[in-house]
Design an enzyme around this catalytic site. Structure first.
Site, mmCIF file in Angstrom:
data_model
loop_
_atom_site.group_PDB
_atom_site.id
_atom_site.type_symbol
_atom_site.label_atom_id
_atom_site.label_comp_id
_atom_site.label_asym_id
_atom_site.label_seq_id
_atom_site.Cartn_x
_atom_site.Cartn_y
_atom_site.Cartn_z
ATOM 1 N N ARG B 294 3.917 -102.321 -95.894
ATOM 2 C CA ARG B 294 3.259 -101.406 -94.948
ATOM 3 C C ARG B 294 2.714 -102.145 -93.742
ATOM 4 N NH1 ARG B 294 0.890 -96.740 -99.170
ATOM 5 N NH2 ARG B 294 2.981 -95.883 -99.447
ATOM 6 N N TYR B 434 8.643 -93.857 -92.579
ATOM 7 C CA TYR B 434 9.038 -94.609 -93.792
ATOM 8 C C TYR B 434 7.925 -95.493 -94.344
ATOM 9 C CZ TYR B 434 11.237 -98.437 -90.836
ATOM 10 O OH TYR B 434 11.528 -99.431 -89.970
ATOM 11 N N GLU B 435 8.130 -95.988 -95.530
ATOM 12 C CA GLU B 435 7.067 -96.668 -96.303
ATOM 13 C C GLU B 435 5.850 -95.766 -96.495
ATOM 14 O OE1 GLU B 435 6.760 -99.349 -98.102
ATOM 15 O OE2 GLU B 435 8.785 -100.029 -97.689
ATOM 16 N N GLY B 436 6.094 -94.493 -96.686
ATOM 17 C CA GLY B 436 4.996 -93.550 -96.853
ATOM 18 C C GLY B 436 4.632 -92.921 -95.528
ATOM 19 N N GLN B 441 -0.448 -92.004 -95.938
ATOM 20 C CA GLN B 441 -1.349 -93.136 -95.691
ATOM 21 C C GLN B 441 -2.801 -92.652 -95.626
ATOM 22 O OE1 GLN B 441 -0.060 -96.178 -95.733
ATOM 23 N NE2 GLN B 441 2.021 -95.354 -95.780
#
Lengths: 591, 591
Positions: B294, B434-436, B441
């Site tokens: 992240r 992406y990556e959450g 978040q």
């Protein structure tokens, strides 16, 4: 694939419950009863939903092509354009003398909302034509009007606006395109114009270019610019098409979006042009259409947010992901729909409260334009001129932001072109740029419009807000709305006061805050609209007529706007009050 | 065509004047003197500027293609990738035991900033490999590490992360991909994974897929997910490549941006997989890499803003348009450069003050990760875990916003792909997803991280700010910075207090404010960074060493941030304090 459903109920709410159009004394409004506008909007909805929407992704994917000097639009565009023309949709607010339907601009705005939401790139072909129509209608000779307008009303011939050149966009005084006078009273136009929307294509028999150019020997800079009619095919006196003019397409630009519209580099090589209006008064002629054109772009920005929002809502209801932290909502499914999650709601409510507020704002603006023209009302003209940069700048900035927000609801799928959410964001992005980039709108607002007629129009705006607050402040049911509106309006006034007190000694103190001012002005306008919509919804609920859930939804959305959006005026004011010092501190080489 | 110049001087300023890295007791930092990092960053700059930047537009235009099951990357990618590999740039912070250079993560972050700015799509091939490397390094058996890591450190073999399936992204408990245990201890993996970045391509001999899947009979939902190594070609015991595994590319997604990276639909059809780490503990294994991954995405977001900003500045200096209202600045030219105009400056200063603050923030985060790992410091680990969703969410939201802002400086040219500004915005857009996705978040921050270890880490953060303000509050030279930071931090604490007091009775009161909280947290972090940078710049100016204009620029930019950006915490707080009522008021069908 995204879908679009025209929000006719919401549109009717603004037209009748909020603006109460049929009670207005604006010429033409007397016919706008609920049934009439309802019938129009139901018919236009069919075109938007069934003809234009299915071509939106097609246009994006295929784009326009240039081969051997011929521009082709995407598959299906020609047939759809013919259907739209045949239905009279390009003629709504045009002059009956030239074949138009003579409806108010407000009606064209409501229909335009649907069309712009359904397919902005497609709708631009008619939109640009309307702009050129208006210019010829306002400034053309009787002969010119008779020659060009009937065919433009029907979009047998389309139109374009040629302003920008490679080295100048905002600063048109730098223009190089030349117009050499000929003995027969015509001009030979030579030069290159860029970013010409709908510059050439296969949808119409002829393209009527309106071109800004300089007549040699005229005044320097912007004061020496004249406007010309340059038809792709010269129109003979009998109305038939003659020889091909010296205008050609140099290139089709590859753009971030609106691929379905042919954005052309146009080369004029001793093309025959006909002076439109007075010599050297080309900019003035352009400016008379500016309010309408900029309102149209504001409309596009908010309309893209609207269609993006509709799809985001559907996705949020359908997509199962995670569980409601306050208790499972879909016990028979593997997960709850996205729409249970507070942050998804926050996002959707941001979009919804903007879109509905924006609709009311822009319809109100259109009504003022009708009032200004129809009743020759200079105050209405002044107020709508003041608000035009706000409508253009604020609605397109936010329209784009909310397209991005709607895309975000889709997660990874939002980034994949197949789902169509990317297109809304890419298409909406242009609205922040064309018809004057939004920084130029802010400059127009603060550097010019605020002070017009001694500040009379901005005072009139504040008076409107004050009157609304006064008339409704005692009503307990409206207290939720009047309080925040009053506070936000106070912030806006304080910002205006700051400009007055500090802009004199250094104009940069005003200009450095112009963008924040434009946005806070937009917020206060939407606040006023939400106040009026809340009032209208309350009245309907008190009457006990109509769909109670619909009006309750309006009130809840109004409350959201007041609680979560309007307070942003505070930050804008704080920024503005820091003046120009920190903004202008660096030398150019320190960046 | 856009350009990129690695901002090594600014990078060195953060590393040495602000973070004072060589004085740190973090293992490996003792070697990071100014000359060493300077030498590394000058070398990486050459790669970024000369190898990666020229391929950025090529990658966007050509994209990746799938033909007969084979994925091809854009022209030039393979040669560039080989050059990057040969230079050891993929091995910077990898374990020397497996051929890495053993440098701190912070150094890889500074180099990664340059590479991500130069060509995000290209850099992802190595980036994903690094993620897979980290997972195997942390959770693999000695045999697995020996087998895979040396080739992954050099990117002879690249890696991927396979999480998402068509019906689940955030909610991985819904996963359907199956892993059937075999008698030989391996598993047969079957299922479909989507959005697999660098899923397949022609840059490496082998692709090592890390795949999340469920072993039948395991726990329901997220607790029954295991992680598997699934190589494209099975690796034999002697390290050579054996048979092709049962994994194939179903499709390459057409995306809004990062076209140079092959985003694949991956089909697993009884592919042989090797369990990585413990059975059913796949999510835990993923989470150990999450902070780093992240942070890497936060880095991408801000790096795209950086390159976009650089180009916007150049354009603003070059493009002549209009005149400075306070007096002509370029009397010999037809107009003044854009950069004289206050609103252009406002825009550029927004970008600049964000980018430099973001750099300090993310370097500080990387330093904390090094401290957490190198010195086994649980407090550092707790603090960086708390700040990770802020770095990811805030820096990517703002990174995208400022790419759009930089594009706006170009006016119409910003919308034309040829100029490259659209690509920065389109590429940066993915980092918010992406990556959450950033909403996730915010949920992670407010729903989980705030309360971790009894709220110890957020208290530690406030203590840091308080200490800074206390230590420097008496210093007149720093008063401009300490005051606003203190006020913003107070807003953030008030928001945290609101969550504590109101989240108990209804968690939605906290979650409805999570997004605003993430943003205000980001603002306060950047405020703290600007406080520290101002202090460092002041110290340098007092010493009278170095480039005074450089440090003066830092101070002026810090003042801008404090005056124009930080006060936004006030609006965020006001929104948060309205709680969940207006956010949750509507039923789903009322949207």
């Amino acid at each position: 694939m995204p879908s679009y459903t025209a929000p006719t109920k919401d549109q009717q709410f603004v037209l009748h419950d909020v603006l109460n159009v049929s009670a207005s004394d604006i010429p033409g409004y007397e016919d706008l009863d609920r049934d009439t506008t309802g019938a129009i909007l139901e018919e236009s909805a069919k075109i938007a939903e069934q003809v234009m929407t299915p071509l939106n992704a097609v246009g994006d994917k295929q784009g326009c092509t240039l081969e051997n000097g011929v521009v082709r639009t995407p598959e299906g565009f020609k047939a759809a354009f013919d259907e739209v023309r045949a239905g009279g949709w390009t003629a709504l607010d045009c002059d009956p003398e030239y074949g138009g339907q003579g409806l108010p601009y407000l009606v064209a705005t409501a229909v335009g909302e649907q069309f712009s939401a359904a397919n902005i790139a497609f709708n631009m072909y008619a939109g640009l034509t309307h702009g050129a129509y208006s210019a010829i209608h306002a400034h053309g000779s009787d002969e010119q009007k008779a020659k060009y307008l009937p065919k433009m009303v029907t979009c047998d011939w389309t139109g374009t606006m040629n302003l920008t050149e490679p080295h100048c966009g905002t600063d048109l005084g730098l223009m190089r395109t030349k117009a050499e006078p000929q003995d027969d009273g015509t001009y030979k136009i030579s030069g290159q114009k860029i970013f010409i929307s709908a510059g050439d294509h296969d949808l119409s028999e002829n393209v009527i270019h309106l071109v800004l150019a300089k007549i040699p020997g005229g005044p320097e800079g912007i004061k020496g610019v004249s406007l010309f009619i340059v038809p792709k095919f010269i129109v003979k006196d009998d109305g038939s098409l003659g020889e091909r003019n010296g205008v050609s397409v140099g290139n089709i630009e590859e753009k971030m979006g609106i691929h379905g519209n042919s954005t052309c580099v146009m080369n004029y090589d001793e093309a025959t042009g006909f002076l439109l209006g007075d010599m050297h008064k080309g900019m003035r002629a352009m400016f008379t259409m500016m309010n309408e054109a900029r309102l149209g772009v504001g409309l596009q920005g908010f309309a893209q947010a609207e269609v993006a929002y509709q799809n985001a809502v559907e996705y949020a209801k359908d997509r199962l992901q995670g569980r409601d932290v306050t208790g499972v909502k879909n016990p028979d499914g593997p997960a709850d729909p996205l729409i249970v999650h507070p942050d998804i709601r926050r996002n959707l409510m941001d979009q919804k409260s903007f879109i509905e507020g924006a609709r009311a704002f822009i319809y109100w603006g259109a009504q003022m334009l009708d009032q200004a023209h129809g009743n020759e009302d200079k105050d209405a003209d002044g107020l709508v001129s003041l608000l035009t940069p706000v409508i253009k700048g604020y609605l397109t900035d936010k329209g784009f932001d909310y397209c991005v927000a709607a895309q975000q609801v889709y997660g990874g799928h939002g980034y994949i072109e197949e789902w169509g959410m990317s297109q809304f964001a890419r298409d909406a992005r242009i609205t922040m740029i064309y018809e004057g980039a939004n920084g130029v709108q802010a400059l127009d607002l603060v550097g010019r419009k605020l002070a017009t007629d001694g500040g009379k129009h901005v005072m009139a705006f504040f008076e409107l807000v004050k009157t609304f607050c006064k008339e409704n402040g005692e009503d307990e049911a409206l207290a939720d709305f009047v309080g925040p509106l009053k506070a936000a309006s106070k912030d806006l006034q304080a910002a205006g006061m700051y400009f007055m007190q500090n802009g004199m000694k250094n104009p940069n103190n005003a200009l450095a805050g112009s963008y924040d001012f434009m946005h806070m002005f937009g917020l206060v306008c939407l606040g006023l609209m939400w106040g009026r919509m809340a009032k209208a919804a309350h009245a309907k609920l008190a009457e006990g007529t109509g769909d109670a859930a619909f009006y309750e939804t309006k009130l809840a959305t109004a409350r959201y706007f007041m609680a979560r959006q309007l307070p942003m005026t505070g930050t804008h004011l704080r920024r503005i009050e820091t003046g120009a010092d920190t903004v202008m501190a660096l030398d150019a080489e320190q960046f």
